[in-house]
Design a protein around this motif. Structure first.
Motif, PDB file in Angstrom:
ATOM      1  N   VAL A   9       0.845  -1.196   0.000  1.00  0.00           N
ATOM      2  CA  VAL A   9       0.000   0.000   0.000  1.00  0.00           C
ATOM      3  C   VAL A   9       0.879   1.244   0.000  1.00  0.00           C
ATOM      4  O   VAL A   9       0.729   2.133  -0.825  1.00  0.00           O
ATOM      5  N   ILE A  10       1.808   1.293   0.941  1.00  0.00           N
ATOM      6  CA  ILE A  10       2.774   2.392   1.044  1.00  0.00           C
ATOM      7  C   ILE A  10       4.153   1.746   1.177  1.00  0.00           C
ATOM      8  O   ILE A  10       4.296   0.752   1.900  1.00  0.00           O
ATOM      9  N   PRO A  11       5.163   2.270   0.515  1.00  0.00           N
ATOM     10  CA  PRO A  11       6.505   1.668   0.604  1.00  0.00           C
ATOM     11  C   PRO A  11       6.984   1.555   2.053  1.00  0.00           C
ATOM     12  O   PRO A  11       6.687   2.406   2.896  1.00  0.00           O
ATOM     13  N   TYR A  12       7.756   0.495   2.330  1.00  0.00           N
ATOM     14  CA  TYR A  12       8.259   0.204   3.670  1.00  0.00           C
ATOM     15  C   TYR A  12       9.066   1.375   4.245  1.00  0.00           C
ATOM     16  O   TYR A  12       9.044   1.623   5.438  1.00  0.00           O
ATOM     17  N   GLU A  13       9.764   2.108   3.383  1.00  0.00           N
ATOM     18  CA  GLU A  13      10.609   3.219   3.829  1.00  0.00           C
ATOM     19  C   GLU A  13       9.808   4.324   4.513  1.00  0.00           C
ATOM     20  O   GLU A  13      10.361   5.131   5.248  1.00  0.00           O
ATOM     21  N   TRP A  14       8.513   4.373   4.269  1.00  0.00           N
ATOM     22  CA  TRP A  14       7.663   5.408   4.860  1.00  0.00           C
ATOM     23  C   TRP A  14       7.307   5.106   6.322  1.00  0.00           C
ATOM     24  O   TRP A  14       6.759   5.965   7.008  1.00  0.00           O
ATOM     25  N   ASN A  15       7.609   3.901   6.806  1.00  0.00           N
ATOM     26  CA  ASN A  15       7.242   3.540   8.180  1.00  0.00           C
ATOM     27  C   ASN A  15       7.801   4.518   9.216  1.00  0.00           C
ATOM     28  O   ASN A  15       7.108   4.907  10.153  1.00  0.00           O
ATOM     29  N   SER A  16       9.055   4.914   9.052  1.00  0.00           N
ATOM     30  CA  SER A  16       9.675   5.837  10.016  1.00  0.00           C
ATOM     31  C   SER A  16       8.991   7.198   9.986  1.00  0.00           C
ATOM     32  O   SER A  16       8.768   7.815  11.032  1.00  0.00           O
ATOM     33  N   ILE A  17       8.647   7.675   8.805  1.00  0.00           N
ATOM     34  CA  ILE A  17       7.971   8.970   8.681  1.00  0.00           C
ATOM     35  C   ILE A  17       6.588   8.902   9.322  1.00  0.00           C
ATOM     36  O   ILE A  17       6.186   9.808  10.070  1.00  0.00           O
ATOM     37  N   ILE A  18       5.876   7.805   9.063  1.00  0.00           N
ATOM     38  CA  ILE A  18       4.545   7.628   9.655  1.00  0.00           C
ATOM     39  C   ILE A  18       4.660   7.535  11.181  1.00  0.00           C
ATOM     40  O   ILE A  18       3.854   8.111  11.911  1.00  0.00           O
ATOM     41  N   ALA A  19       5.700   6.836  11.673  1.00  0.00           N
ATOM     42  CA  ALA A  19       5.920   6.727  13.124  1.00  0.00           C
ATOM     43  C   ALA A  19       6.169   8.106  13.741  1.00  0.00           C
ATOM     44  O   ALA A  19       5.663   8.411  14.823  1.00  0.00           O
ATOM     45  N   ILE A  20       6.940   8.955  13.044  1.00  0.00           N
ATOM     46  CA  ILE A  20       7.208  10.316  13.535  1.00  0.00           C
ATOM     47  C   ILE A  20       5.907  11.127  13.591  1.00  0.00           C
ATOM     48  O   ILE A  20       5.646  11.831  14.569  1.00  0.00           O
ATOM     49  N   ILE A  21       5.079  11.001  12.556  1.00  0.00           N
ATOM     50  CA  ILE A  21       3.793  11.717  12.522  1.00  0.00           C
ATOM     51  C   ILE A  21       2.898  11.253  13.676  1.00  0.00           C
ATOM     52  O   ILE A  21       2.284  12.077  14.364  1.00  0.00           O
ATOM     53  N   ILE A  22       2.857   9.935  13.911  1.00  0.00           N
ATOM     54  CA  ILE A  22       2.066   9.401  15.029  1.00  0.00           C
ATOM     55  C   ILE A  22       2.614   9.929  16.352  1.00  0.00           C
ATOM     56  O   ILE A  22       1.853  10.306  17.254  1.00  0.00           O
ATOM     57  N   GLY A  23       3.955   9.979  16.484  1.00  0.00           N
ATOM     58  CA  GLY A  23       4.581  10.498  17.705  1.00  0.00           C
ATOM     59  C   GLY A  23       4.237  11.956  17.962  1.00  0.00           C
ATOM     60  O   GLY A  23       3.927  12.354  19.088  1.00  0.00           O
ATOM     61  N   ILE A  24       4.264  12.765  16.905  1.00  0.00           N
ATOM     62  CA  ILE A  24       3.906  14.185  17.035  1.00  0.00           C
ATOM     63  C   ILE A  24       2.437  14.315  17.438  1.00  0.00           C
ATOM     64  O   ILE A  24       2.096  15.118  18.325  1.00  0.00           O
ATOM     65  N   ALA A  25       1.579  13.507  16.812  1.00  0.00           N
ATOM     66  CA  ALA A  25       0.141  13.537  17.153  1.00  0.00           C
ATOM     67  C   ALA A  25      -0.073  13.125  18.607  1.00  0.00           C
ATOM     68  O   ALA A  25      -0.867  13.742  19.328  1.00  0.00           O
ATOM     69  N   PHE A  26       0.672  12.097  19.049  1.00  0.00           N
ATOM     70  CA  PHE A  26       0.559  11.635  20.443  1.00  0.00           C
ATOM     71  C   PHE A  26       1.009  12.732  21.408  1.00  0.00           C
ATOM     72  O   PHE A  26       0.350  12.993  22.421  1.00  0.00           O
ATOM     73  N   GLY A  27       2.121  13.403  21.089  1.00  0.00           N
ATOM     74  CA  GLY A  27       2.598  14.508  21.918  1.00  0.00           C
ATOM     75  C   GLY A  27       1.601  15.645  21.978  1.00  0.00           C
ATOM     76  O   GLY A  27       1.376  16.238  23.038  1.00  0.00           O
ATOM     77  N   PHE A  28       0.980  15.947  20.837  1.00  0.00           N
ATOM     78  CA  PHE A  28      -0.039  16.994  20.793  1.00  0.00           C
ATOM     79  C   PHE A  28      -1.213  16.645  21.698  1.00  0.00           C
ATOM     80  O   PHE A  28      -1.701  17.486  22.461  1.00  0.00           O
ATOM     81  N   VAL A  29      -1.668  15.384  21.638  1.00  0.00           N
ATOM     82  CA  VAL A  29      -2.794  14.944  22.478  1.00  0.00           C
ATOM     83  C   VAL A  29      -2.409  15.012  23.958  1.00  0.00           C
ATOM     84  O   VAL A  29      -3.210  15.447  24.799  1.00  0.00           O
ATOM     85  N   LEU A  30      -1.170  14.595  24.294  1.00  0.00           N
ATOM     86  CA  LEU A  30      -0.709  14.681  25.683  1.00  0.00           C
ATOM     87  C   LEU A  30      -0.740  16.126  26.177  1.00  0.00           C
ATOM     88  O   LEU A  30      -1.232  16.411  27.273  1.00  0.00           O
ATOM     89  N   GLU A  31      -0.211  17.036  25.366  1.00  0.00           N
ATOM     90  CA  GLU A  31      -0.182  18.451  25.752  1.00  0.00           C
ATOM     91  C   GLU A  31      -1.591  19.018  25.848  1.00  0.00           C
ATOM     92  O   GLU A  31      -1.929  19.727  26.803  1.00  0.00           O
ATOM     93  N   ALA A  32      -2.443  18.705  24.876  1.00  0.00           N
ATOM     94  CA  ALA A  32      -3.820  19.213  24.886  1.00  0.00           C
ATOM     95  C   ALA A  32      -4.603  18.685  26.088  1.00  0.00           C
ATOM     96  O   ALA A  32      -5.509  19.353  26.585  1.00  0.00           O
ATOM     97  N   SER A  33      -4.231  17.502  26.574  1.00  0.00           N
ATOM     98  CA  SER A  33      -4.901  16.904  27.737  1.00  0.00           C
ATOM     99  C   SER A  33      -4.357  17.437  29.055  1.00  0.00           C
ATOM    100  O   SER A  33      -4.854  17.084  30.121  1.00  0.00           O
ATOM    101  N   GLY A  34      -3.295  18.219  28.984  1.00  0.00           N
ATOM    102  CA  GLY A  34      -2.706  18.775  30.209  1.00  0.00           C
ATOM    103  C   GLY A  34      -1.673  17.868  30.842  1.00  0.00           C
ATOM    104  O   GLY A  34      -1.247  18.093  31.971  1.00  0.00           O
TER     105      GLY A  34
END
Length: 196
Positions: A9-34
């Protein structure tokens, strides 16, 4: 790390980029939750804020039910999932050290990085302390190794160690979560009466 998206579906090389995006989203949710606030995080130990307990209990329960349901439907095979090996002494001592650090500093390792990202000085000092601890542990690993690898229990889950059927385990875990939520609300209301 396994593929985040099925191969093709998406090349294997994109896994790290997707992981970084998920990490940023997780950090945003943590900060937004206080959760970048040491007062909010330490509140669970002092009885005035149980958001951390409720969020992590809920996350564990949703993940557990989700994995079991996906296994039941045949979408995943639980026997193929990686289970981190259990070294009892390392888990007990490491848990105690992290618990003391959590109460003293008001952060866990993940939330401290979230707080560093928004420039909190106490979090920066906390993360420097973590780095010093990691450095000392790695340099003196030969001394710590017998404790770190003591009482190897294998790749077991809590269900395995308790010898409970997995569906009964989910039921018992859900009851414990409900009781924890009720008790935490009672404690929080009593704390409010004392301080207000």
């Amino acid at each position: 790390m396994g593929p985040l998206i099925p191969n093709g579906v998406i090349p294997y090389e994109w896994n790290s980029i997707i992981a970084i995006i998920i990490g940023i989203a997780f950090g945003f949710v943590l900060e937004a939750s206080g959760f970048s606030s040491s007062r909010k995080l330490a509140g669970v130990f002092y009885g005035y804020d149980f958001a951390v307990l409720k969020v992590f209990f809920t996350a564990a329960l949703v993940a557990l039910i989700g994995i079991l349901y996906m296994d039941y439907l045949g979408y995943i095979d639980m026997s193929k999932l990686y289970v981190h090996p259990t070294y009892l002494w390392g888990a007990i001592i490491g848990g105690a050290v992290m618990g003391i650090g959590f109460v003293a500093g008001g952060f866990c390792p993940g939330t401290s990085l979230c707080a560093v990202a928004i420039g909190k000085i106490d979090a920066i000092i906390y993360v420097i302390g973590i780095m010093i601890g990691v450095f000392i542990f790695s340099e003196l690993y030969i001394l710590f190794q017998p404790i770190y690898e003591g009482y190897f229990e294998g790749n077991i889950t809590l269900m395995d160690s308790l010898g409970v059927n997995r569906y009964w385990f989910v039921f018992i875990f859900t009851i414990i979560a409900i009781i924890a939520f009720i008790v935490s609300d009672i404690i929080r209301k009593k704390q409010k009466k004392i301080f207000y």
